[in-house]
Design an enzyme around this catalytic site. Structure first.
Site, mmCIF file in Angstrom:
data_model
loop_
_atom_site.group_PDB
_atom_site.id
_atom_site.type_symbol
_atom_site.label_atom_id
_atom_site.label_comp_id
_atom_site.label_asym_id
_atom_site.label_seq_id
_atom_site.Cartn_x
_atom_site.Cartn_y
_atom_site.Cartn_z
ATOM 1 N N GLY A 182 0.544 -5.248 0.651
ATOM 2 C CA GLY A 182 -0.318 -5.130 -0.194
ATOM 3 C C GLY A 182 -0.260 -5.587 -1.330
ATOM 4 N N ALA A 226 0.947 -1.140 0.096
ATOM 5 C CA ALA A 226 0.106 -0.039 -0.155
ATOM 6 C C ALA A 226 0.953 1.329 -0.019
ATOM 7 C CB ALA A 226 -1.052 0.001 1.190
ATOM 8 N N GLU A 285 4.508 -5.292 7.166
ATOM 9 C CA GLU A 285 4.114 -4.293 7.690
ATOM 10 C C GLU A 285 4.427 -3.782 9.091
ATOM 11 O OE1 GLU A 285 2.655 -6.632 6.000
ATOM 12 O OE2 GLU A 285 1.023 -5.901 4.771
ATOM 13 N N GLU A 311 -0.357 -9.261 -0.893
ATOM 14 C CA GLU A 311 -1.726 -9.781 -0.547
ATOM 15 C C GLU A 311 -2.806 -9.614 -1.956
ATOM 16 O OE1 GLU A 311 -1.897 -6.623 2.483
ATOM 17 O OE2 GLU A 311 -2.642 -8.051 3.801
HETATM 18 N N1 CAA Z 1 4.707 3.291 -0.626
HETATM 19 C C1 CAA Z 1 5.203 4.293 -0.945
HETATM 20 N N2 CAA Z 1 6.380 4.527 -1.481
HETATM 21 C C2 CAA Z 1 7.113 3.508 -1.797
HETATM 22 C C3 CAA Z 1 6.632 2.273 -1.391
HETATM 23 C C4 CAA Z 1 5.470 2.155 -0.564
HETATM 24 N N3 CAA Z 1 4.852 0.816 -0.198
HETATM 25 N N4 CAA Z 1 7.513 1.242 -1.545
HETATM 26 C C5 CAA Z 1 8.844 2.132 -1.985
HETATM 27 N N5 CAA Z 1 8.511 3.360 -2.352
HETATM 28 C C6 CAA Z 1 8.987 4.317 -2.689
HETATM 29 C C7 CAA Z 1 10.191 4.748 -2.108
HETATM 30 O O1 CAA Z 1 9.781 5.757 -1.189
HETATM 31 C C8 CAA Z 1 11.027 5.474 -3.253
HETATM 32 O O2 CAA Z 1 10.520 6.673 -3.491
HETATM 33 P P1 CAA Z 1 11.504 7.970 -3.455
HETATM 34 O O3 CAA Z 1 12.625 7.773 -4.880
HETATM 35 O O4 CAA Z 1 10.676 9.089 -3.842
HETATM 36 O O5 CAA Z 1 12.466 8.064 -2.212
HETATM 37 C C9 CAA Z 1 11.095 4.352 -4.249
HETATM 38 O O6 CAA Z 1 9.485 3.782 -4.144
HETATM 39 C C10 CAA Z 1 11.905 3.478 -4.347
HETATM 40 O O7 CAA Z 1 11.922 2.639 -3.143
HETATM 41 P P2 CAA Z 1 13.288 2.627 -2.357
HETATM 42 O O8 CAA Z 1 14.466 3.609 -2.496
HETATM 43 O O9 CAA Z 1 13.181 2.360 -0.937
HETATM 44 O O10 CAA Z 1 14.157 1.074 -2.974
HETATM 45 P P3 CAA Z 1 14.726 -0.119 -2.506
HETATM 46 O O11 CAA Z 1 15.167 -0.828 -3.547
HETATM 47 O O12 CAA Z 1 15.970 0.781 -1.862
HETATM 48 O O13 CAA Z 1 14.200 -0.830 -1.619
HETATM 49 C C11 CAA Z 1 11.959 -1.761 -0.807
HETATM 50 C C12 CAA Z 1 12.874 -1.516 -1.901
HETATM 51 C C13 CAA Z 1 12.741 -3.129 0.047
HETATM 52 C C14 CAA Z 1 10.693 -2.512 -1.378
HETATM 53 C C15 CAA Z 1 11.549 -0.572 0.060
HETATM 54 O O14 CAA Z 1 11.299 0.316 -1.029
HETATM 55 C C16 CAA Z 1 10.439 -0.834 0.876
HETATM 56 O O15 CAA Z 1 10.656 -1.304 2.290
HETATM 57 N N6 CAA Z 1 9.445 -0.535 0.717
HETATM 58 C C17 CAA Z 1 7.978 -0.343 1.743
HETATM 59 C C18 CAA Z 1 7.455 -1.939 1.813
HETATM 60 C C19 CAA Z 1 6.516 -1.860 2.859
HETATM 61 O O16 CAA Z 1 6.591 -1.772 3.783
HETATM 62 N N7 CAA Z 1 5.265 -2.591 2.200
HETATM 63 C C20 CAA Z 1 4.034 -2.835 3.320
HETATM 64 C C21 CAA Z 1 3.372 -1.403 3.078
HETATM 65 S S1 CAA Z 1 1.809 -1.275 4.116
HETATM 66 C C22 CAA Z 1 0.895 -2.375 3.488
HETATM 67 O O17 CAA Z 1 0.912 -2.802 2.500
HETATM 68 C C23 CAA Z 1 -0.470 -2.645 4.141
HETATM 69 C C24 CAA Z 1 -1.464 -3.715 3.726
HETATM 70 O O18 CAA Z 1 -1.521 -4.709 4.339
HETATM 71 C C25 CAA Z 1 -2.306 -3.235 2.414
#
Ligand code: CAA
Length: 256
Positions: free
Chosen positions: A109, A65, A132, A112
């Site tokens: 998500g 998400a 999460e 999911e």
């Molecule tokens: N939401 C918004 N932006 C996101 C994102 C997310 N879930 N995941 C990545 N991005 C964005 C980053 O902020 C970044 O943007 P900027 O360039 O503007 O900073 C861009 O995508 C690239 O990401 P990274 O620089 O972090 O890339 P990376 O290769 O270093 O890392 C990653 C990749 C490990 C996937 C890391 O981005 C990450 O941990 N993302 C979040 C994953 C997460 O926590 N997902 C769960 C979300 S909550 C949810 O989904 C609830 C549910 O049950 C529905």
């Protein structure tokens, strides 16, 4: 129909949807989820289409998400709008088979949504996780339930409590994905698999999806009873007569 955050195309009788927010690793914003739900509804109703494929980019199926969009939400708002239901569930609510073709990250998500599809084809690079917990929350689009049913309690607990990612080999070993394919072949393989499904009897594909999903909702004896009643109903379809006649006459069936 064109969209901002996804691409929707037809490949013969297969609908291909590509999540397309490359700058945020296909983070699932409300706009993306609305567009995805709309495109899937259209494809589900389109008589020409027999199966769908949902995919992302080489780097990410979807990284979850959209954290930036939801970070300021407050409880009454999430409750009142019933956040993460309705349009998200459209993926699971499609009647036609839908294959998730996953390369790169399928997190939160993203994992999911992949699990809402009927099966997952994983590229070698695929990484699945419910991270999460690392941002102070927990799965909200069915992850705790679907992951547990797919891989069992121990693996699901570990994944959700630590937030660690699972690679494609582990995901195949534990039954989260049906097959692993080389990254370069993922989309072609998924489309060909969907075309194979779309070439079968339409009532048979819808019915198989329905009876297998029933296994998650009911007891074994009720599920078996339901399957048998539905099997008996197959004898009311022209495709049953055509399929069996074609076998006996040693020719290819022409399903209607
Ligand atoms: N939401 C918004 N932006 C996101 C994102 C997310 N879930 N995941 C990545 N991005 C964005 C980053 O902020 C970044 O943007 P900027 O360039 O503007 O900073 C861009 O995508 C690239 O990401 P990274 O620089 O972090 O890339 P990376 O290769 O270093 O890392 C990653 C990749 C490990 C996937 C890391 O981005 C990450 O941990 N993302 C979040 C994953 C997460 O926590 N997902 C769960 C979300 S909550 C949810 O989904 C609830 C549910 O049950 C529905």
């Amino acid at each position: 129909m064109t969209y901002d955050t996804i691409k929707a195309e037809l490949h013969g009788n297969v609908g291909l949807i590509t999540l397309n927010r490359p700058d945020s690793l296909n983070a699932l914003s409300s706009q993306l989820i609305s567009e995805l739900a709309e495109a899937l509804k259209r494809m589900d109703k389109n008589k020409e289409i027999g199966a769908m494929v949902l995919t992302g980019s080489d780097k990410a199926f979807a990284a979850g998400a959209d954290i930036k969009e939801m970070q300021d939400k407050k409880w009454p708002e999430t409750f009142n709008e019933d956040f993460i239901t309705d349009e998200w569930e459209q993926v699971a609510n499609c009647r036609k088979p839908i294959i998730a073709a996953v390369a790169g990250f399928a997190l939160g998500g993203g994992c999911e949504i992949a699990m809402m599809c009927d099966f997952i084809l994983a590229a070698e690079s695929a990484k699945f996780g419910q991270p999460e917990i690392k941002i102070g929350v927990w799965p909200g689009a069915g992850g705790s339930q679907r992951l547990t049913r797919l891989v069992g309690k121990s693996k699901s607990m570990e994944m959700c409590l630590t937030g660690r990612m699972m690679g494609s080999e582990e995901a195949e070993r534990v039954g989260l994905v049906s097959r692993i394919v080389p990254d370069a072949d993922l989309i072609e393989d998924a489309i060909n698999t969907a075309k194979q499904i779309a070439s079968m009897s339409r009532p048979a594909t819808l019915m198989i999806k329905d009876i297998i999903n029933r296994a998650y909702e009911t007891t074994l004896s009720e599920g078996i009873r339901y399957e048998r009643r539905m099997f008996q109903a197959s004898f009311g379809t022209p495709d049953q007569r055509e399929g069996m006649a074609a076998f006996v006459e040693k020719r290819k069936p022409k399903f209607s």
